[in-house]
Design an enzyme around this catalytic site. Structure first.
Site, PDB file in Angstrom:
ATOM      1  N   LYS A 147       2.146  -4.195   6.497  1.00 12.29           N
ATOM      2  CA  LYS A 147       2.726  -4.221   5.000  1.00 12.29           C
ATOM      3  C   LYS A 147       4.200  -3.998   4.885  1.00 12.29           C
ATOM      4  CE  LYS A 147      -1.237  -4.524   3.171  1.00 12.29           C
ATOM      5  NZ  LYS A 147      -1.568  -5.785   2.556  1.00 12.29           N
ATOM      6  N   SER A 151       0.527  -1.330   0.049  1.00 18.49           N
ATOM      7  CA  SER A 151      -0.074  -0.064  -0.061  1.00 18.49           C
ATOM      8  C   SER A 151       0.804   1.302  -0.015  1.00 18.49           C
ATOM      9  CB  SER A 151      -0.916   0.183   1.264  1.00 18.49           C
ATOM     10  OG  SER A 151      -1.262   1.285   1.561  1.00 18.49           O
ATOM     11  N   TYR A 179      -1.694  -1.119  10.682  1.00 16.94           N
ATOM     12  CA  TYR A 179      -1.952  -1.824   9.313  1.00 16.94           C
ATOM     13  C   TYR A 179      -0.721  -1.585   8.647  1.00 16.94           C
ATOM     14  CZ  TYR A 179      -3.638  -1.833   4.550  1.00 16.94           C
ATOM     15  OH  TYR A 179      -3.848  -2.275   3.249  1.00 16.94           O
TER      16      TYR A 179
HETATM   17  P1  NAD Z   1     -10.832  -7.055   0.992  1.00 14.43           P
HETATM   18  O1  NAD Z   1     -11.007  -7.016   2.374  1.00 14.43           O
HETATM   19  O2  NAD Z   1     -12.103  -6.876   0.173  1.00 14.43           O
HETATM   20  O3  NAD Z   1     -10.020  -8.338   0.732  1.00 14.43           O
HETATM   21  C1  NAD Z   1      -9.185  -9.361   1.283  1.00 14.43           C
HETATM   22  C2  NAD Z   1      -9.735 -10.775   1.464  1.00 14.43           C
HETATM   23  O4  NAD Z   1      -8.936 -11.449   2.133  1.00 14.43           O
HETATM   24  C3  NAD Z   1     -10.959 -10.619   1.876  1.00 14.43           C
HETATM   25  O5  NAD Z   1     -11.980 -11.708   0.996  1.00 14.43           O
HETATM   26  C4  NAD Z   1     -11.003 -11.528   3.186  1.00 14.43           C
HETATM   27  O6  NAD Z   1     -12.111 -12.466   3.641  1.00 14.43           O
HETATM   28  C5  NAD Z   1      -9.588 -12.425   2.904  1.00 14.43           C
HETATM   29  N1  NAD Z   1      -8.948 -12.872   3.953  1.00 14.43           N
HETATM   30  C6  NAD Z   1      -8.569 -11.775   5.208  1.00 14.43           C
HETATM   31  N2  NAD Z   1      -7.816 -12.486   6.171  1.00 14.43           N
HETATM   32  C7  NAD Z   1      -7.523 -13.720   5.765  1.00 14.43           C
HETATM   33  C8  NAD Z   1      -7.013 -14.912   6.050  1.00 14.43           C
HETATM   34  N3  NAD Z   1      -6.578 -14.934   7.465  1.00 14.43           N
HETATM   35  N4  NAD Z   1      -7.205 -16.152   5.451  1.00 14.43           N
HETATM   36  C9  NAD Z   1      -7.704 -16.101   4.378  1.00 14.43           C
HETATM   37  N5  NAD Z   1      -8.371 -15.123   3.578  1.00 14.43           N
HETATM   38  C10 NAD Z   1      -8.452 -14.070   4.361  1.00 14.43           C
HETATM   39  O7  NAD Z   1      -9.535  -6.051   0.552  1.00 14.43           O
HETATM   40  P2  NAD Z   1      -9.190  -5.731  -0.632  1.00 14.43           P
HETATM   41  O8  NAD Z   1      -9.497  -3.930  -0.709  1.00 14.43           O
HETATM   42  O9  NAD Z   1      -9.464  -6.431  -1.838  1.00 14.43           O
HETATM   43  O10 NAD Z   1      -7.522  -5.643  -0.458  1.00 14.43           O
HETATM   44  C11 NAD Z   1      -6.724  -6.688  -0.910  1.00 14.43           C
HETATM   45  C12 NAD Z   1      -5.308  -6.275  -0.605  1.00 14.43           C
HETATM   46  O11 NAD Z   1      -4.860  -5.069  -0.928  1.00 14.43           O
HETATM   47  C13 NAD Z   1      -5.266  -6.391   1.069  1.00 14.43           C
HETATM   48  O12 NAD Z   1      -4.019  -6.939   1.509  1.00 14.43           O
HETATM   49  C14 NAD Z   1      -5.243  -4.742   1.253  1.00 14.43           C
HETATM   50  O13 NAD Z   1      -4.404  -4.504   2.565  1.00 14.43           O
HETATM   51  C15 NAD Z   1      -4.452  -4.318   0.298  1.00 14.43           C
HETATM   52  N6  NAD Z   1      -4.795  -3.012  -0.262  1.00 14.43           N
HETATM   53  C16 NAD Z   1      -6.084  -2.483  -0.358  1.00 14.43           C
HETATM   54  C17 NAD Z   1      -6.406  -1.130  -0.523  1.00 14.43           C
HETATM   55  C18 NAD Z   1      -7.696  -0.468  -0.611  1.00 14.43           C
HETATM   56  O14 NAD Z   1      -7.954   0.537  -0.693  1.00 14.43           O
HETATM   57  N7  NAD Z   1      -8.551  -1.532  -1.174  1.00 14.43           N
HETATM   58  C19 NAD Z   1      -5.180  -0.269  -0.664  1.00 14.43           C
HETATM   59  C20 NAD Z   1      -3.811  -0.877  -0.438  1.00 14.43           C
HETATM   60  C21 NAD Z   1      -3.576  -2.113  -0.165  1.00 14.43           C
HETATM   61  C1  UD1 Z   2      -7.193   5.147   3.559  1.00 15.12           C
HETATM   62  C2  UD1 Z   2      -6.151   4.447   4.632  1.00 15.12           C
HETATM   63  C3  UD1 Z   2      -4.776   3.917   3.846  1.00 15.12           C
HETATM   64  C4  UD1 Z   2      -5.455   2.700   3.041  1.00 15.12           C
HETATM   65  C5  UD1 Z   2      -6.692   3.258   2.097  1.00 15.12           C
HETATM   66  C6  UD1 Z   2      -7.542   2.039   1.624  1.00 15.12           C
HETATM   67  C7  UD1 Z   2      -6.074   6.282   6.559  1.00 15.12           C
HETATM   68  C8  UD1 Z   2      -5.467   7.442   6.882  1.00 15.12           C
HETATM   69  N1  UD1 Z   2      -5.510   5.753   5.301  1.00 15.12           N
HETATM   70  O1  UD1 Z   2      -6.572   5.971   2.825  1.00 15.12           O
HETATM   71  O2  UD1 Z   2      -3.873   3.448   4.842  1.00 15.12           O
HETATM   72  O3  UD1 Z   2      -4.639   2.046   2.119  1.00 15.12           O
HETATM   73  O4  UD1 Z   2      -7.596   4.146   3.050  1.00 15.12           O
HETATM   74  O5  UD1 Z   2      -8.073   1.080   2.599  1.00 15.12           O
HETATM   75  O6  UD1 Z   2      -7.091   5.869   6.861  1.00 15.12           O
HETATM   76  N2  UD1 Z   2     -12.775  11.274   3.144  1.00 15.12           N
HETATM   77  C9  UD1 Z   2     -13.799  12.216   3.391  1.00 15.12           C
HETATM   78  N3  UD1 Z   2     -15.041  11.631   4.064  1.00 15.12           N
HETATM   79  C10 UD1 Z   2     -15.105  10.219   4.225  1.00 15.12           C
HETATM   80  C11 UD1 Z   2     -14.230   9.415   3.706  1.00 15.12           C
HETATM   81  C12 UD1 Z   2     -13.033  10.072   3.558  1.00 15.12           C
HETATM   82  O7  UD1 Z   2     -13.654  13.474   3.166  1.00 15.12           O
HETATM   83  O8  UD1 Z   2     -16.057   9.769   4.656  1.00 15.12           O
HETATM   84  C13 UD1 Z   2     -11.631  11.749   2.327  1.00 15.12           C
HETATM   85  C14 UD1 Z   2     -10.628  11.547   3.510  1.00 15.12           C
HETATM   86  O9  UD1 Z   2     -10.059  12.428   4.344  1.00 15.12           O
HETATM   87  C15 UD1 Z   2      -9.166  11.624   2.346  1.00 15.12           C
HETATM   88  C16 UD1 Z   2     -10.068  10.901   1.159  1.00 15.12           C
HETATM   89  O10 UD1 Z   2     -11.396  11.179   1.234  1.00 15.12           O
HETATM   90  O11 UD1 Z   2      -8.681  12.800   1.945  1.00 15.12           O
HETATM   91  C17 UD1 Z   2      -9.804   9.614   0.942  1.00 15.12           C
HETATM   92  O12 UD1 Z   2     -10.182   8.633   2.279  1.00 15.12           O
HETATM   93  P1  UD1 Z   2     -10.156   7.265   2.085  1.00 15.12           P
HETATM   94  O13 UD1 Z   2     -11.010   6.409   1.065  1.00 15.12           O
HETATM   95  O14 UD1 Z   2     -10.355   6.859   3.453  1.00 15.12           O
HETATM   96  O15 UD1 Z   2      -8.706   6.801   1.837  1.00 15.12           O
HETATM   97  P2  UD1 Z   2      -7.191   7.088   2.342  1.00 15.12           P
HETATM   98  O16 UD1 Z   2      -7.418   8.151   3.684  1.00 15.12           O
HETATM   99  O17 UD1 Z   2      -6.491   7.800   1.171  1.00 15.12           O
END
Ligand code: NAD
Ligand code: UD1
Length: 334
Positions: free
Chosen positions: A152, A124, A148
Site C-alpha cells: 500500500k 489503508s 501487505y
Molecule cells: P476484496 O478482496 O473484497 O475486493 C478486492 C477485489 O479485487 C476482489 O473482488 C478480487 O477478486 C479483486 N482482485 C484482486 N486481485 C485482482 C487482480 N489482480 N485483478 C483483478 N481483480 C483483482 O477486498 P475489499 O475489502 O473490498 O478491499 C478493497 C481494497 O481496499 C483493497 O485494495 C484492500 O487492500 C483495501 N482495504 C481494505 C480494507 C478492509 O478492511 N476491507 C481496509 C483497508 C484497505
Molecule cells: C487488520 C489488519 C489491517 C487490515 C485490516 C482490514 C492486522 C494486524 N491488521 O486490521 O492491516 O487493513 O485488518 O483487512 O492483521 N480480533 C479478535 N478476534 C478475532 C479477530 C479480531 O479479538 O477473531 C480483534 C483484533 O485483535 C483487533 C480487532 O479485533 O483488535 C480488529 O481486528 P481485525 O478485524 O482483524 O482488524 P485489524 O487488526 O484492525
C-alpha cells in the site's frame, strides 16, 4: 461521468458501485474473481435497477487491460483490486508485491496511454507507524508492519511519482480504517472464504452457529476494558466517501491523501456487546492471548476528509452490527 472500478465485485467495491449508480454515474467493473463472485454483479443491478458492464480479467494481464481501456473512455478509475490478507502476505510476500504492484503499474500505464486523468486508490490505515500520536493524521509517520501494508505504501509513492511525471494526472489516496457492516438490502456484504481473520465476519459466523466461539485477542491492553481499540466505519459510509472523492477530484491538481474513518475508537468488547444486544447474546467469547502484530489502539483524525471532502459518517456501531447480522442471515438461507 463514466468510472471503472477495479476489484469492483469485492466487499468495498460492490458497495461503492451501488452508491455511484444510485447517484447517476456510469459504472464498469474489472475483477478477476479471486476473492469475489460473479453473482455480485446481478445483486448490484438488483439493488440499483441499473446495468453494469463487467470484465472478468486480471489487472496483471496488460493486453487484456488495454482492450478494456480502448473501449472504455473512462473519466476516472477507482482502484480497489488487490490482495489484502495480512497473514498471507507474510507467508507469500512475492505474490503480494507482484500482484498489488504490477496491477497498479499496468493500470497507470493504461491510464497514461488512454489519457485518463483521475484516479482514486484504496490505501489503508496500516501504512501508519504505530508510534504516531492518536488520532492518526495524514501527515503522520508511515511505517507498515507487514508486506501487505508495504504494498500500500509503495503504491502510494508510485502514484505520487506518476502524478508528478505526467503533470495532468490527479489522484486521491484514501486510507481506510476498519470497514464493517453491509448494505441494508442484505444482498451484498463481506463474505470471506474459509475461517475469517477479521473481527466482524468472525462474530457474525459465531452468531449463526457456523463457528463455536470468538477468541478475543488480548485482554490486558491499556484500554478501558483491556481489549484493542479500532475505528470501525460502516462500509456504506466508506462507499459514500468515494463519491465525495470523485466530486473533489474534478478540480484537483496533483495528489491528496485522506483518512476515511469515523474518528471514534471502539474496543473489541464494545463491538461484541453491541452485537449481542442485537442478536440476543448469541456471540459466545473467550479471552485468548494477544495476536502478534496487533496495535493497542488506533483511530483516525477524520477532520481532513470532513473539511476537504465534506465527509461525515451517518451510521452508528449499532447500524454496523445490525447490517452485518442481516447480511449473514440472508447469506445463510440459500
Ligand atoms: P476484496 O478482496 O473484497 O475486493 C478486492 C477485489 O479485487 C476482489 O473482488 C478480487 O477478486 C479483486 N482482485 C484482486 N486481485 C485482482 C487482480 N489482480 N485483478 C483483478 N481483480 C483483482 O477486498 P475489499 O475489502 O473490498 O478491499 C478493497 C481494497 O481496499 C483493497 O485494495 C484492500 O487492500 C483495501 N482495504 C481494505 C480494507 C478492509 O478492511 N476491507 C481496509 C483497508 C484497505
Ligand atoms: C487488520 C489488519 C489491517 C487490515 C485490516 C482490514 C492486522 C494486524 N491488521 O486490521 O492491516 O487493513 O485488518 O483487512 O492483521 N480480533 C479478535 N478476534 C478475532 C479477530 C479480531 O479479538 O477473531 C480483534 C483484533 O485483535 C483487533 C480487532 O479485533 O483488535 C480488529 O481486528 P481485525 O478485524 O482483524 O482488524 P485489524 O487488526 O484492525
Amino acid at each position: 461521468m463514466k468510472v471503472l472500478l477495479t476489484g469492483g465485485l469485492g466487499y468495498i467495491g460492490s458497495h461503492t458501485a451501488v452508491e455511484l449508480l444510485d447517484d447517476g454515474y456510469e459504472v464498469e467493473i474489472v475483477d478477476n474473481l479471486s476473492n469475489s463472485k460473479e453473482e455480485t454483479k446481478g445483486k448490484i443491478e438488483q439493488i440499483t435497477g441499473k446495468k453494469v458492464v463487467f470484465y472478468k480479467e486480471d489487472l496483471c494481464n496488460i493486453e487484456k487491460l488495454d482492450e478494456i481501456f480502448k473501449k472504455g473512455k473512462y473519466d476516472a478509475i477507482i482502484h480497489f483490486a488487490g490482495l489484502k490478507a495480512v497473514g498471507e502476505s507474510v507467508e507469500q510476500p512475492l505474490r503480494y508485491y507482484e500482484t498489488n504492484l504490477l496491477s497498479t503499474i499496468n493500470l497507470l500505464k493504461c491510464m497514461r496511454k488512454y489519457d485518463v486523468k483521475k484516479l482514486i486508490f484504496s490505501s489503508s490505515a496500516c501504512v501508519y507507524s504505530m508510534d504516531n500520536e492518536l488520532p492518526f493524521k495524514e501527515t503522520g509517520k508511515l511505517s507498515p508492519l507487514n508486506p501487505y501494508g508495504r504494498t500500500k505504501l509503495f503504491i502510494e509513492e508510485i502514484i505520487k511519482d506518476e502524478c508528478f511525471a505526467r503533470g495532468d494526472l490527479s489522484a486521491i489516496i484514501l486510507r481506510y480504517f476498519n470497514p464493517i457492516g453491509a448494505h441494508k438490502s442484505g444482498l451484498i456484504g463481506e463474505d470471506p472464504n474459509g475461517i475469517p481473520n477479521n473481527l466482524m465476519p468472525y462474530i457474525t459466523r459465531v452468531a449463526l452457529g457456523k463457528l463455536d466461539h470468538l477468541n478475543i485477542f488480548g485482554h490486558d491492553y491499556h484500554t478501558k476494558d483491556g481489549t484493542c481499540i479500532r475505528d470501525y466505519i460502516h462500509v456504506v459510509d466508506l462507499a459514500r466517501g468515494h463519491k465525495l472523492a470523485l466530486d473533489k477530484i474534478k478540480d484537483l491538481k496533483g495528489c491528496e491523501v485522506y483518512n476515511l474513518g469515523t474518528g471514534t475508537g471502539y474496543s473489541v468488547l464494545d463491538v461484541v456487546n453491541t452485537f449481542n444486544s442485537i442478536c440476543g447474546d448469541k456471540v459466545r467469547y473467550e479471552f485468548a492471548p494477544r495476536r502478534e502484530g496487533d496495535s493497542e489502539c488506533n483511530y483516525a483524525d477524520a477532520s481532513k476528509a470532513k473539511n476537504g471532502l465534506n465527509f461525515k459518517t451517518k451510521y452508528s456501531l449499532k447500524d454496523m452490527c445490525e447490517s452485518a447480522y442481516n447480511y449473514e442471515k440472508n447469506n445463510t438461507k440459500k
